[in-house]
Design an enzyme around this catalytic site. Structure first.
Site, short mmCIF file in Angstrom:
data_model
loop_
_atom_site.label_atom_id
_atom_site.label_comp_id
_atom_site.label_asym_id
_atom_site.label_seq_id
_atom_site.Cartn_x
_atom_site.Cartn_y
_atom_site.Cartn_z
N ASN A 81 2.37 -3.79 1.29
CA ASN A 81 1.69 -4.59 2.13
C ASN A 81 2.02 -4.02 3.45
O ASN A 81 1.65 -4.90 4.51
CB ASN A 81 1.91 -6.14 1.89
N HIS A 83 5.26 -3.88 4.50
CA HIS A 83 6.68 -4.60 4.85
C HIS A 83 7.80 -3.39 4.94
O HIS A 83 7.85 -2.38 4.39
CB HIS A 83 7.05 -5.59 4.12
C1 GLP Z 1 10.58 -3.57 -1.64
C2 GLP Z 1 11.91 -3.99 -0.85
C3 GLP Z 1 11.95 -2.61 0.24
C4 GLP Z 1 11.60 -1.48 -0.43
C5 GLP Z 1 10.01 -1.46 -0.65
C6 GLP Z 1 9.47 -0.29 -1.40
O1 GLP Z 1 9.94 -4.98 -1.73
N1 GLP Z 1 12.23 -4.88 -0.17
O2 GLP Z 1 13.27 -2.72 0.74
O3 GLP Z 1 11.76 -0.50 0.54
O4 GLP Z 1 9.55 -2.72 -1.27
O5 GLP Z 1 9.76 -0.10 -2.70
P1 GLP Z 1 9.69 1.03 -3.57
O6 GLP Z 1 10.31 2.17 -3.02
O7 GLP Z 1 10.05 0.51 -5.02
O8 GLP Z 1 8.09 1.34 -3.40
#
Ligand code: GLP
Length: 229
Positions: free
Chosen positions: A128, A130
């Site tokens: 999303n 973030h």
């Molecule tokens: C998660 C974490 C982040 C991470 C992001 C992407 O929710 N809070 O710190 O970087 O989402 O995660 P992923 O690399 O597993 O896609």
């Protein structure tokens, strides 16, 4: 500021290129202060770095690792602890001795200020938009704080914990901390990140896509072809 976008063929190449990027900076400044994302995307890169440390071609003993985000309400030995994940994937295999944990916002903010802020932020991209757990909407000056996770983040984090519930409350390093890093590496892999990466890089800078504010920083985006065709 500047945005440099490097596209690599696949997640394997992403791991090697990310390790090159960070190893270069650690070699140039052995006491680098690094904000460390967990999540799946950087795991290959951390594995590469660990192999270089094992082989004696990289020394991380003076690096400081700074925790990006954490769930709230967990016991320290809970398998879902993001500090535990950071330690297993990054701190221990790289032989890092200095860690700034994200336990409470005031202590974290004071410790980071004493260190003079971050040299480098290594980040993944939430589905999303973030960063850490800076959920939309998050403004550029959002501080380190406690947050309630969005349904999208609960869903995307579910995959990490093999049937265990995802805590609904979390604490995140603030947007203010992230955007003040001297350099940022954003790692993005997979077709499921394509649309949100497009919004972050090509759309308006808006609190609705917190990652869009990274364009205000010295940003390197490392993406594979699935994420950035
Ligand atoms: C998660 C974490 C982040 C991470 C992001 C992407 O929710 N809070 O710190 O970087 O989402 O995660 P992923 O690399 O597993 O896609």
């Amino acid at each position: 500021m500047s945005t440099h976008i490097q596209i690599v063929p696949d997640s394997l190449a992403l791991a090697g290129a990310g390790a090159d990027w960070l190893a270069h900076r650690i070699t140039r400044k052995p006491d680098l202060t690094i904000l460390v994302a967990t999540g799946q995307t950087p795991m290959g890169m951390y594995g590469h770095l660990a192999a270089r440390v094992q082989a004696g071609t990289l020394d991380c003993s003076r690096v400081t690792a700074v925790q990006l985000d954490e769930y709230m309400g967990l016991e320290p030995d809970d398998p879902r602890s993001l500090r535990g994940w950071m330690e297993r994937a990054f701190v221990f295999p790289l032989g890092i001795r200095n860690v700034v944990p994200l336990d409470d916002p005031a202590t974290f903010t004071a410790r980071l200020r004493d260190l003079g802020g971050l040299d480098v932020a290594v980040l993944g991209l939430g589905p999303n938009g973030h960063l850490g757990f800076n959920e939309p909407p998050s403004s550029p000056d959002a501080p380190t704080r406690e947050v309630t996770l969005t349904p999208e983040s609960l869903e995307s984090n579910r995959g990490y914990w093999d049937g265990l519930a995802v805590p609904t409350q979390a604490i995140t390093a603030g947007m203010d901390v992230i955007l003040a890093a001297h350099e940022t590496l954003l790692l993005v892999s997979g077709t499921h990140k394509q649309a949100i990466l497009g919004a972050a890089l090509d759309g308006p800078q808006t609190p609705d896509v917190p990652a869009s504010f990274l364009r205000r920083t010295a940003l390197t985006v490392l993406a594979d072809r699935e994420a950035r065709p």
